[in-house]
Design a protein around this motif. Structure first.
Motif, PDB file in Angstrom:
ATOM      1  N   UNK A  76      36.372 -38.570  53.417  1.00 46.48           N
ATOM      2  CA  UNK A  76      36.563 -39.687  54.349  1.00 46.48           C
ATOM      3  C   UNK A  76      36.836 -39.204  55.774  1.00 46.48           C
ATOM      4  N   UNK A  77      37.542 -38.080  55.900  1.00 46.62           N
ATOM      5  CA  UNK A  77      37.730 -37.482  57.216  1.00 46.62           C
ATOM      6  C   UNK A  77      37.334 -36.015  57.133  1.00 46.62           C
ATOM      7  N   UNK A  78      36.688 -35.547  58.196  1.00 45.34           N
ATOM      8  CA  UNK A  78      36.205 -34.177  58.180  1.00 45.34           C
ATOM      9  C   UNK A  78      37.361 -33.189  57.987  1.00 45.34           C
ATOM     10  N   UNK A  79      38.510 -33.463  58.635  1.00 41.81           N
ATOM     11  CA  UNK A  79      39.648 -32.550  58.542  1.00 41.81           C
ATOM     12  C   UNK A  79      40.148 -32.444  57.099  1.00 41.81           C
ATOM     13  N   UNK A  80      40.084 -33.558  56.357  1.00 44.09           N
ATOM     14  CA  UNK A  80      40.529 -33.534  54.960  1.00 44.09           C
ATOM     15  C   UNK A  80      39.596 -32.650  54.138  1.00 44.09           C
ATOM     16  N   UNK A  81      38.287 -32.823  54.351  1.00 47.56           N
ATOM     17  CA  UNK A  81      37.332 -32.025  53.572  1.00 47.56           C
ATOM     18  C   UNK A  81      37.456 -30.540  53.920  1.00 47.56           C
ATOM     19  N   UNK A  82      37.702 -30.244  55.202  1.00 45.42           N
ATOM     20  CA  UNK A  82      37.902 -28.838  55.598  1.00 45.42           C
ATOM     21  C   UNK A  82      39.134 -28.253  54.915  1.00 45.42           C
ATOM     22  N   UNK A  83      40.195 -29.038  54.893  1.00 42.25           N
ATOM     23  CA  UNK A  83      41.449 -28.606  54.272  1.00 42.25           C
ATOM     24  C   UNK A  83      41.202 -28.304  52.792  1.00 42.25           C
ATOM     25  N   UNK A  84      40.543 -29.264  52.124  1.00 43.61           N
ATOM     26  CA  UNK A  84      40.243 -29.111  50.699  1.00 43.61           C
ATOM     27  C   UNK A  84      39.428 -27.834  50.449  1.00 43.61           C
ATOM     28  N   UNK A  85      38.401 -27.626  51.250  1.00 43.64           N
ATOM     29  CA  UNK A  85      37.549 -26.455  51.022  1.00 43.64           C
ATOM     30  C   UNK A  85      38.298 -25.152  51.272  1.00 43.64           C
ATOM     31  N   UNK A  86      39.258 -25.200  52.185  1.00 41.69           N
ATOM     32  CA  UNK A  86      40.083 -24.015  52.440  1.00 41.69           C
ATOM     33  C   UNK A  86      40.989 -23.747  51.223  1.00 41.69           C
ATOM     34  N   UNK A  87      41.589 -24.807  50.700  1.00 47.53           N
ATOM     35  CA  UNK A  87      42.507 -24.652  49.563  1.00 47.53           C
ATOM     36  C   UNK A  87      41.775 -24.088  48.343  1.00 47.53           C
ATOM     37  N   UNK A  88      40.581 -24.599  48.055  1.00 47.35           N
ATOM     38  CA  UNK A  88      39.903 -24.183  46.809  1.00 47.35           C
ATOM     39  C   UNK A  88      39.207 -22.834  46.912  1.00 47.35           C
ATOM     40  N   UNK A  89      39.219 -22.231  48.127  1.00 42.21           N
ATOM     41  CA  UNK A  89      38.639 -20.898  48.245  1.00 42.21           C
ATOM     42  C   UNK A  89      39.285 -19.956  47.239  1.00 42.21           C
ATOM     43  N   UNK A  90      40.599 -20.118  47.062  1.00 38.44           N
ATOM     44  CA  UNK A  90      41.304 -19.169  46.202  1.00 38.44           C
ATOM     45  C   UNK A  90      42.139 -19.849  45.128  1.00 38.44           C
ATOM     46  N   UNK A  91      41.871 -21.141  44.842  1.00 35.85           N
ATOM     47  CA  UNK A  91      42.677 -21.759  43.783  1.00 35.85           C
ATOM     48  C   UNK A  91      41.861 -22.750  42.970  1.00 35.85           C
ATOM     49  N   UNK A  92      42.445 -23.190  41.890  1.00 33.60           N
ATOM     50  CA  UNK A  92      41.779 -24.079  40.933  1.00 33.60           C
ATOM     51  C   UNK A  92      41.418 -25.422  41.572  1.00 33.60           C
ATOM     52  N   UNK A  93      40.154 -25.850  41.402  1.00 29.79           N
ATOM     53  CA  UNK A  93      39.665 -27.056  42.073  1.00 29.79           C
ATOM     54  C   UNK A  93      40.336 -28.330  41.595  1.00 29.79           C
ATOM     55  N   UNK A  94      40.499 -28.397  40.269  1.00 30.45           N
ATOM     56  CA  UNK A  94      41.071 -29.628  39.683  1.00 30.45           C
ATOM     57  C   UNK A  94      42.513 -29.811  40.183  1.00 30.45           C
ATOM     58  N   UNK A  95      43.290 -28.706  40.078  1.00 34.03           N
ATOM     59  CA  UNK A  95      44.679 -28.783  40.542  1.00 34.03           C
ATOM     60  C   UNK A  95      44.735 -29.095  42.030  1.00 34.03           C
ATOM     61  N   UNK A  96      43.856 -28.461  42.794  1.00 28.54           N
ATOM     62  CA  UNK A  96      43.849 -28.662  44.250  1.00 28.54           C
ATOM     63  C   UNK A  96      43.587 -30.136  44.582  1.00 28.54           C
ATOM     64  N   UNK A  97      42.616 -30.732  43.893  1.00 34.21           N
ATOM     65  CA  UNK A  97      42.286 -32.139  44.138  1.00 34.21           C
ATOM     66  C   UNK A  97      43.519 -33.017  43.908  1.00 34.21           C
ATOM     67  N   UNK A  98      44.208 -32.757  42.773  1.00 32.46           N
ATOM     68  CA  UNK A  98      45.398 -33.556  42.486  1.00 32.46           C
ATOM     69  C   UNK A  98      46.511 -33.344  43.496  1.00 32.46           C
ATOM     70  N   UNK A  99      46.745 -32.085  43.813  1.00 34.74           N
ATOM     71  CA  UNK A  99      47.845 -31.801  44.750  1.00 34.74           C
ATOM     72  C   UNK A  99      47.579 -32.411  46.125  1.00 34.74           C
ATOM     73  N   UNK A 100      46.334 -32.375  46.558  1.00 37.67           N
ATOM     74  CA  UNK A 100      46.035 -32.927  47.885  1.00 37.67           C
ATOM     75  C   UNK A 100      46.088 -34.447  47.876  1.00 37.67           C
TER      76      UNK A 100
END
Ligand code: ADP
Ligand code: MG
Length: 404
Positions: free
Chosen positions: A332-356
């Motif tokens: 929905x916002x570019x900054x959110x998607x950038x943040x998400x992609x940064x987080x999942x570079x080195x961590x689990x995607x499913x957990x990252x989605x929930x935590x964010x």
């Protein structure tokens, strides 16, 4: 199909039809036809050149950057870019319009028909775009600084606006909210409008009519001028649609008129009827040549376009196995998607989605912060999630660390 929004009266059901004329300020350091700066909140009349103040003999010179911004926005709206467009004079007299006319585009706009896809809770809906044209903003009259005098601030005079006109395809206040958010998201991804509604960078004229459910013909519309928040747009539509239904139920007809939304009383009020409508006497501005756009330029801008929310959503669903719902939130916002992609570079995607989407958003909402102001960096959240998945700490402890 999306959920129906109907107004019921005396056992009869009415459908609401809405079309928006959105005014989006072009993100540009200088104005549409002059080199004056456009910074928001500057001292009154400090960003005014002789062109903006319409001194005799001054001539407008088109700002190429603003033209490119409009083309990019047109591409983002899946719209036809017109190779030839014309600037017209829209004539009217007002103290904050020193030229005595606004330079706009009438018959031949820079962008033609397009479409925007809305993701509603119960499915997708396509909204048609009628056109996008470039025009100048006017200055601002200030009536409440002095009991006797009105002041004029010309800082906005000549600032570039894109007017984006939708087809009458919207059917509820919720769709209007989704539409504005989607437009804003597309323009922010593109960097063509900052979408800041508090600063007036995005505002809309809201056209509303009602008709008996099942009827094929449109009712007479009223146009509510210059609404500058999504909440107010929704309130104005609800009030206006109910007012029109009441009139019809009383056996009266709707006057096509221009109305304004009174934010204090939460009601719409008549400004002028169709009979008092201005005759703007549009004609091509003799100071400006028709605008010709080469196919090469359109192709080049197309190639340079960033990934837009719809494409990103598709990619997130495929690459990261997200649900459509999760992907919608994350793009929905570019900054959110950038943040998400940064987080999942080195961590689990499913957990990252929930935590964010759960933990982080709860904190940001509570503190009224945007994601770029997040007290927790993407890197740190990523490390925290890594510790959970490697079993170093439990989810419960992670929450305590997160709180801290
Ligand atoms: P105008 O300059 O008269 O406002 P425009 O063509 O610029 O005309 O804009 C008309 C807007 O009104 C468009 O957004 C269009 O979708 C919307 N509209 C047209 N007819 C109706 C209707 N019957 N009900 C609601 N909206 C309508
Ligand atoms: Mg209008």
């Amino acid at each position: 199909m999306t959920k129906e929004y109907l107004i019921e009266r005396n056992g009869k059901k009415y459908e609401v039809v809405i079309g928006l004329e959105v005014h989006a300020q072009v993100l540009s350091e200088s104005k549409l036809f002059s080199t004056s700066p456009t910074k928001f909140g500057s001292e009154p009349n400090t960003q005014v050149s002789l062109v903006d103040a319409a001194f005799p003999g001054m001539l407008p010179v088109i700002n190429e950057f603003c033209v490119k911004q409009a083309i990019k926005t047109g591409i983002g709206l899946n719209a036809k870019i017109n190779k030839r467009s014309v600037f017209d004079r829209k004539n009217y007299f007002y103290a904050d319009l020193p030229q005595g006319y606004q330079i706009s585009q009438f018959k031949d706009p820079i962008v033609g028909e397009g479409k925007v896809i809305l993701d509603m809770p119960d499915g997708q809906k396509e909204i048609g775009i009628e056109r996008l044209h470039l025009e100048q903003d006017a200055g601002k009259s200030i009536h409440d600084l002095d009991p006797q005098n009105t002041f004029v601030d010309l800082n906005r005079s000549g600032v570039a606006l894109m007017e984006i006109v939708s087809k009458p395809d919207l059917r509820s206040p919720d769709e209007v909210s989704a539409y504005i958010k989607k437009l804003r998201s597309i323009m922010r991804y593109l960097g063509t409008c900052d979408g800041n509604m508090q600063e007036g960078s995005l505002r809309a004229d809201v056209n509303v009519s009602v008709r008996a459910k099942g009827s094929k013909e449109f009712g007479t519309r009223c146009e509510i001028k210059n609404v500058n928040s999504i909440k107010f747009m929704q309130m104005a539509i609800e009030y206006e649609a109910n007012r029109q239904v009441d009139l019809i139920e009383e056996g009266k007809s709707i006057d096509q008129e221009t109305r304004l939304f009174d934010t204090k009383k939460s009601e719409t009020r008549s400004m002028r009827s169709k009979e008092d409508a201005h005759d703007y006497r549009y004609f091509p501005d003799p100071d400006l040549l028709p605008l010709k756009i080469e196919k090469n330029l359109i192709d080049k801008l197309k190639k340079e376009l960033p990934e837009l929310p719809d494409e990103k959503k598709e990619r997130f669903i495929k690459e990261h196995k997200l649900s459509s719902y999760e992907a919608n939130i994350l793009v929905s916002e570019k900054e959110i998607s950038d943040y998400y992609e940064e987080v999942i570079k080195k961590s689990d995607k499913k957990l990252a989605t929930n935590w964010i989407t759960v933990e982080l958003f709860a904190v940001l909402n509570k503190k009224n912060l945007s994601i770029s102001e997040s007290p927790i960096s993407a890197k740190n959240l990523s490390s925290l999630i890594k510790m959970i998945s490697s079993g170093k700490i439990s989810g419960k402890i992670a929450k305590q660390v997160f709180e801290k």
